[in-house]
Design a protein around this motif. Structure first.
Motif, PDB file in Angstrom:
ATOM      1  N   ARG B  11       0.889  -1.289   0.004  1.00  0.00           N
ATOM      2  CA  ARG B  11       0.143  -0.081  -0.099  1.00  0.00           C
ATOM      3  C   ARG B  11       0.960   1.128   0.059  1.00  0.00           C
ATOM      4  N   LEU B  12       2.017   1.018   0.912  1.00  0.00           N
ATOM      5  CA  LEU B  12       2.909   2.445   0.984  1.00  0.00           C
ATOM      6  C   LEU B  12       3.446   2.741  -0.612  1.00  0.00           C
ATOM      7  N   ILE B  13       3.821   1.529  -1.307  1.00  0.00           N
ATOM      8  CA  ILE B  13       4.483   1.534  -2.574  1.00  0.00           C
ATOM      9  C   ILE B  13       3.471   2.279  -3.469  1.00  0.00           C
ATOM     10  N   SER B  14       2.130   1.768  -3.542  1.00  0.00           N
ATOM     11  CA  SER B  14       1.256   2.352  -4.596  1.00  0.00           C
ATOM     12  C   SER B  14       0.868   3.470  -4.314  1.00  0.00           C
ATOM     13  N   LEU B  15       0.958   3.972  -2.771  1.00  0.00           N
ATOM     14  CA  LEU B  15       0.708   5.437  -2.770  1.00  0.00           C
ATOM     15  C   LEU B  15       1.896   6.396  -3.216  1.00  0.00           C
ATOM     16  N   LEU B  16       3.047   5.792  -2.887  1.00  0.00           N
ATOM     17  CA  LEU B  16       4.088   6.829  -3.289  1.00  0.00           C
ATOM     18  C   LEU B  16       4.297   6.785  -4.832  1.00  0.00           C
ATOM     19  N   ALA B  17       3.870   5.647  -5.465  1.00  0.00           N
ATOM     20  CA  ALA B  17       3.858   5.809  -6.951  1.00  0.00           C
ATOM     21  C   ALA B  17       2.933   6.651  -7.793  1.00  0.00           C
ATOM     22  N   LYS B  18       1.951   7.167  -6.713  1.00  0.00           N
ATOM     23  CA  LYS B  18       1.142   8.365  -7.498  1.00  0.00           C
ATOM     24  C   LYS B  18       1.604   9.605  -7.433  1.00  0.00           C
ATOM     25  N   LEU B  19       2.909   9.706  -6.670  1.00  0.00           N
ATOM     26  CA  LEU B  19       3.492  10.916  -6.761  1.00  0.00           C
ATOM     27  C   LEU B  19       4.073  11.379  -8.026  1.00  0.00           C
ATOM     28  N   PRO B  20       4.058  12.659  -8.531  1.00  0.00           N
ATOM     29  CA  PRO B  20       4.591  13.107  -9.745  1.00  0.00           C
ATOM     30  C   PRO B  20       6.077  12.712  -9.681  1.00  0.00           C
ATOM     31  N   GLY B  21       6.648  12.049 -10.838  1.00  0.00           N
ATOM     32  CA  GLY B  21       8.211  11.941 -10.752  1.00  0.00           C
ATOM     33  C   GLY B  21       8.502  10.469 -10.288  1.00  0.00           C
ATOM     34  N   LEU B  22       7.573   9.829  -9.474  1.00  0.00           N
ATOM     35  CA  LEU B  22       7.754   8.665  -9.080  1.00  0.00           C
ATOM     36  C   LEU B  22       7.046   7.430  -9.860  1.00  0.00           C
ATOM     37  N   GLY B  23       7.793   6.551 -10.161  1.00  0.00           N
ATOM     38  CA  GLY B  23       7.137   5.267 -11.018  1.00  0.00           C
ATOM     39  C   GLY B  23       7.207   3.991  -9.902  1.00  0.00           C
ATOM     40  N   GLN B  24       6.714   3.064 -10.433  1.00  0.00           N
ATOM     41  CA  GLN B  24       6.468   1.937  -9.601  1.00  0.00           C
ATOM     42  C   GLN B  24       7.916   1.633  -8.856  1.00  0.00           C
ATOM     43  N   ARG B  25       9.215   1.560  -9.737  1.00  0.00           N
ATOM     44  CA  ARG B  25      10.481   1.144  -9.400  1.00  0.00           C
ATOM     45  C   ARG B  25      10.918   2.204  -8.506  1.00  0.00           C
ATOM     46  N   SER B  26      10.669   3.374  -8.726  1.00  0.00           N
ATOM     47  CA  SER B  26      11.267   4.346  -7.742  1.00  0.00           C
ATOM     48  C   SER B  26      10.528   4.415  -6.475  1.00  0.00           C
ATOM     49  N   ALA B  27       9.132   4.076  -6.541  1.00  0.00           N
ATOM     50  CA  ALA B  27       8.332   4.108  -5.427  1.00  0.00           C
ATOM     51  C   ALA B  27       8.833   2.937  -4.628  1.00  0.00           C
ATOM     52  N   ARG B  28       9.263   1.834  -5.039  1.00  0.00           N
ATOM     53  CA  ARG B  28       9.677   0.582  -4.361  1.00  0.00           C
ATOM     54  C   ARG B  28      11.126   1.112  -3.695  1.00  0.00           C
ATOM     55  N   ARG B  29      11.852   1.884  -4.167  1.00  0.00           N
ATOM     56  CA  ARG B  29      13.088   2.310  -3.767  1.00  0.00           C
ATOM     57  C   ARG B  29      13.031   3.229  -2.523  1.00  0.00           C
ATOM     58  N   ALA B  30      11.927   4.102  -2.814  1.00  0.00           N
ATOM     59  CA  ALA B  30      11.624   5.062  -1.752  1.00  0.00           C
ATOM     60  C   ALA B  30      11.098   4.674  -0.658  1.00  0.00           C
ATOM     61  N   ALA B  31      10.169   3.358  -0.609  1.00  0.00           N
ATOM     62  CA  ALA B  31       9.727   2.709   0.483  1.00  0.00           C
ATOM     63  C   ALA B  31      10.798   2.123   1.131  1.00  0.00           C
ATOM     64  N   LEU B  32      11.544   1.371   0.668  1.00  0.00           N
ATOM     65  CA  LEU B  32      12.967   0.540   1.172  1.00  0.00           C
ATOM     66  C   LEU B  32      13.616   1.854   2.046  1.00  0.00           C
ATOM     67  N   ALA B  33      13.943   2.881   1.331  1.00  0.00           N
ATOM     68  CA  ALA B  33      14.596   3.923   1.879  1.00  0.00           C
ATOM     69  C   ALA B  33      14.002   4.352   3.231  1.00  0.00           C
ATOM     70  N   LEU B  34      12.534   4.516   3.129  1.00  0.00           N
ATOM     71  CA  LEU B  34      11.982   4.836   4.486  1.00  0.00           C
ATOM     72  C   LEU B  34      12.040   4.021   5.446  1.00  0.00           C
ATOM     73  N   LEU B  35      11.696   2.521   5.197  1.00  0.00           N
ATOM     74  CA  LEU B  35      11.891   1.557   6.058  1.00  0.00           C
ATOM     75  C   LEU B  35      13.232   1.432   6.704  1.00  0.00           C
ATOM     76  N   LYS B  36      14.493   1.704   5.974  1.00  0.00           N
ATOM     77  CA  LYS B  36      15.537   1.550   6.584  1.00  0.00           C
ATOM     78  C   LYS B  36      16.028   2.526   7.445  1.00  0.00           C
ATOM     79  N   ARG B  37      15.356   3.963   7.391  1.00  0.00           N
ATOM     80  CA  ARG B  37      15.703   5.013   7.932  1.00  0.00           C
ATOM     81  C   ARG B  37      14.328   5.302   8.966  1.00  0.00           C
ATOM     82  N   ARG B  38      13.935   4.585   9.646  1.00  0.00           N
ATOM     83  CA  ARG B  38      12.626   4.905  10.292  1.00  0.00           C
ATOM     84  C   ARG B  38      12.307   6.397  11.296  1.00  0.00           C
TER      85      ARG B  38
END
Lengths: 200, 200
Positions: B11-38
């Motif tokens: 769900r986090l990935i699919s919401l991030l992927a709706k931001l302008p400039g983020l696709g599915q792949r970059s949304a996954r990277r963003a989600a991982l970065a977020l989870l690594k740096r809580r």
């Protein structure tokens, strides 16, 4: 930057700008998109983040992320416990799962050895891997690490460390990627694909 | 997509992927970065979003975003109330403020007229602009709209609508941007810059 935007929006922009792939400019666009679509985007994202912060944890067995520990993959009895696939990060684990070609278990290192960045073996999840590989049910450890200098250094180091365990240590094949045009491939890939050629 | 990631991360990935400039792949990277740096990223971002959702509102005078209504710019008595700069969106207002060359007030249209996308005058903040321009303190309305077909259509329409008010209606100059190499400029810009040439 956007002096007129007020501290709340400034703070939102500066946090968004820390995400990989977003710079200052795209973070501003993202913040505006969020503020324009509050009910569909801003509030759900805020809640999804809070829920992830609260519920997602690191699997103490393999290092993956899930809401359960052990994670769903480690707990899945239908998966082949004799195979362990070693990956750099959770993103690589997801990529393997999307490919759908592997039905064993994983081990997430949490990085790669890097002399340049000062990452030594103690910074990675290596002890846990060696102890898992020592279990008699495990037959093979597949090193699915990137084809970079750090990836290969790490693979060699792991192969050494696993030499004592009664497992075969393998790595992913090198070659032309699916859809790869020779025109666009680097020389190293072409050379490796040629060396590893096989009957057609 | 990442079937192994669990519904919260999905769900986090699919919401991030709706931001302008983020696709599915970059949304996954963003989600991982977020989870690594809580503590440094995930939790602060969740809180910043919740706070923005709660506190940021649209200025009923100019259409900008701020935590106060009227916004800080409309409320700032040191700014020149005789000048109104019309912009498409809040992002353009922020860009004007970063340039630091304008000390008047703004009016955010909330879009551009577009026959193709079916955006008519009633969908934009035009009535408010006409009534603000009718105030006797206002001397000039500067149309800072994009140099696109829709931007120019909107500028012409606004110039018509403002013809009755006792204000001069101007628009940004066209020409070679700062740092612009002629080699890389489109023909239209070069032609406009040539037509609008001035003594050196």
């Amino acid at each position: 930057m956007a002096a007129s935007a007020g501290p709340e929006i400034e703070r939102l922009i500066s946090l968004l700008a820390k995400l990989p792939g977003l710079g200052q400019r795209s973070a501003r666009r993202a913040a505006l998109a969020l503020l324009k679509r509050r009910d569909q985007l801003l509030t759900p994202l805020s809640e999804a983040l809070a829920q992830a912060a609260e519920r997602v944890k690191t699997c103490t067995t393999c290092g993956s992320l899930d809401t359960t520990d052990p994670c769903a993959i480690c707990a899945d009895a239908t998966r082949d416990a004799s195979l362990i696939c070693v990956v750099e990060e959770v993103g690589a684990l997801w990529a393997m799962e999307r490919a759908g070609a592997f039905r064993g278990r994983y081990h997430v290192l949490g990085g790669l050895l890097s002399a340049l960045d000062g990452v030594g073996p103690e910074a990675l999840r290596i002890g846990g891997l060696v102890s898992r590989a020592g279990d008699e049910s495990v037959r093979e450890v597949i090193l699915a690490l990137p084809a970079t200098v750090d990836g290969q250094t790490t693979a060699h180091y792991l192969a050494d460390r696993l030499a004592g365990a009664n497992v075969s240590v393998t790595m992913l094949a090198r070659g032309v990627p699916v859809g790869g045009e020779l025109d666009w491939l680097d020389d190293g890939t072409i050379a490796q694909a040629l060396r590893a050629r096989r009957p057609a």
